[in-house]
Write an enzyme that holds these catalytic residues in place. Structure first.
Site, mmCIF file in Angstrom:
data_model
loop_
_atom_site.group_PDB
_atom_site.id
_atom_site.type_symbol
_atom_site.label_atom_id
_atom_site.label_comp_id
_atom_site.label_asym_id
_atom_site.label_seq_id
_atom_site.Cartn_x
_atom_site.Cartn_y
_atom_site.Cartn_z
ATOM 1 N N HIS A 175 18.454 -6.097 -20.081
ATOM 2 C CA HIS A 175 17.017 -5.860 -19.902
ATOM 3 C C HIS A 175 16.747 -5.214 -18.541
ATOM 4 O O HIS A 175 15.987 -4.238 -18.445
ATOM 5 C CB HIS A 175 16.278 -7.197 -20.014
ATOM 6 C CG HIS A 175 14.809 -7.110 -19.745
ATOM 7 N ND1 HIS A 175 13.862 -6.993 -20.741
ATOM 8 C CD2 HIS A 175 14.116 -7.115 -18.578
ATOM 9 C CE1 HIS A 175 12.663 -6.932 -20.197
ATOM 10 N NE2 HIS A 175 12.788 -7.004 -18.884
ATOM 11 N N GLU A 176 17.365 -5.740 -17.485
ATOM 12 C CA GLU A 176 17.161 -5.177 -16.146
ATOM 13 C C GLU A 176 17.783 -3.794 -16.037
ATOM 14 O O GLU A 176 17.248 -2.913 -15.355
ATOM 15 C CB GLU A 176 17.740 -6.111 -15.084
ATOM 16 C CG GLU A 176 17.102 -7.497 -15.056
ATOM 17 C CD GLU A 176 15.593 -7.446 -14.913
ATOM 18 O OE1 GLU A 176 15.087 -6.519 -14.248
ATOM 19 O OE2 GLU A 176 14.913 -8.322 -15.479
ATOM 20 N N GLU A 259 7.862 -3.777 -20.401
ATOM 21 C CA GLU A 259 8.634 -4.967 -20.756
ATOM 22 C C GLU A 259 9.055 -4.927 -22.222
ATOM 23 O O GLU A 259 10.185 -5.282 -22.558
ATOM 24 C CB GLU A 259 7.804 -6.226 -20.471
ATOM 25 C CG GLU A 259 7.531 -6.475 -19.001
ATOM 26 C CD GLU A 259 8.805 -6.678 -18.193
ATOM 27 O OE1 GLU A 259 9.811 -7.165 -18.757
ATOM 28 O OE2 GLU A 259 8.800 -6.337 -16.992
#
Length: 350
Positions: A175-176, A259
């Protein structure tokens, strides 16, 4: 429907636009602050000499003095703002990490295997391997910083490293990594650094700096503080007001799509959407990082909100919320996972 490539290009355009707006707002602030100073000094001068206020002549005099001063002040402010924007693009991540307490570089072969997981993910995606830092906090959260993929870094809390399972930690790192690939970290570095210019300089000018320690006869250790006076203290106060008022407004403009897109890309990289869904659920139960309480924009880059309870505006309308509801993200990830549960075998597909 916009693709990840379109989103990354949009972030690059936003970063350039923010740098331009930062330079213009710096000059506008310098003009207003100079005019306000001449107004205050003019009012004080006329009132002390005549005993009454003459707003018309005071305002005219302040405007003339402001125009004279700004002939050299505005070019200086433009050069300073462009210099600071260059620092934000090249050294912003080091500046941010240096101001956070309890952050240490994680060794290459760490006990949690975070560096190995991230290296494997980058080999799979063909990206640069970011540095991994750990912040000494028992809560669970993570965020990424960096203006370019080559100088990027991922910051993980110690609680997250200890409490998440292997596949869940892999999903969080993916995700990062997606944030870095999409240019979200570049945009946030510009935002954070531009606001830090106002707040950091304002604190320096208004509160002063600490000098060397002074030891009294009774052994008490005192710190001598140098406090600026007059025009510098006034400028520091104006900078603080500007920085702390603008920061919450800028957070309203952050798109929560970043996100959702990072969630989707992480699921695509790991092929395990449910692992990220479980990680989000566990992180949401204890996500507050105390070191980020004073850095509103940086906390907005965390995988889950890290600033405690929602503020008044978030509870009222949700417009200032920096993250989509965790329930919606988990539902979307579970839905993605369900798409692959009942696929026919390859041999049966005609």
């Amino acid at each position: 429907m916009a693709l990840a490539y379109d989103y990354s290009a949009r972030n690059r355009r936003k970063s350039i636009l923010l740098i331009i707006l930062f330079a213009l707002s710096t000059m506008a602030f310098a003009y207003l602050a100079t005019w306000g100073f001449y107004m205050l000094s003019g009012v004080f001068h006329y009132f002390s000499t005549t005993g009454y206020l003459t707003w018309g002549s005071t305002m005219s005099h302040a405007l003339v003095r402001t125009l004279e001063t700004c002939q050299w002040l505005l070019p200086v402010c433009l050069l300073i703002s462009l210099f600071w924007a260059n620092v934000a693009l090249n050294e912003g991540e080091d500046f941010v990490l240096g101001r956070l307490t309890g952050v240490k570089l994680l060794p290459r072969y760490d006990e949690y295997g975070a560096n190995t997981i991230l290296t494997n993910l980058c080999i799979r995606t063909g990206d640069y391997v970011p540095r991994v830092y750990v912040i000494n906090d028992s809560s669970m959260n993570a965020f990424a910083v960096g203006s370019t993929p080559e100088n990027s870094a991922v910051v993980l809390s110690k609680g997250l490293l200890k409490k998440l399972e292997y596949v869940q930690l892999e999903a969080v790192l993916a995700h990062e990594l997606a944030h870095i690939r999409n240019g979200d970290t570049r945009l946030m570095m510009v935002l954070v650094m531009c606001l830090a210019f106002f707040t950091f300089t304002g604190e320096y000018l208004f509160y002063g700096t600490e000098k060397e320690n002074i030891y009294e006869e009774n052994g008490i250790d005192l710190k001598r503080v140098s406090r600026p006076m007059g025009f510098l203290a006034y400028i520091g106060l104006m900078l603080l007001i500007y920085g702390y008022v603008i920061a919450p407004l800028l957070r309203c403009g952050l798109s929560r799509t970043r996100e959702r897109l990072a969630d989707a890309e992480a699921a695509l990289i790991t092929r395990h959407p449910r692992a990220l869904a479980k990680a989000l659920w566990r992180i949401s139960t204890d996500s507050r990082i105390e070191a980020l309480d004073s850095t509103v924009l940086l906390s907005a880059m965390c995988i889950a909100r890290s600033s405690g309870k929602p503020n008044f505006f978030e509870r009222l309308s949700g417009l200032a919320a920096s993250h989509p509801p965790v329930e919606e993200r988990i539902y979307a990830l579970n839905d993605m996972d369900g798409m692959f549960l009942h696929l026919p075998e390859t041999d049966n597909v005609k």
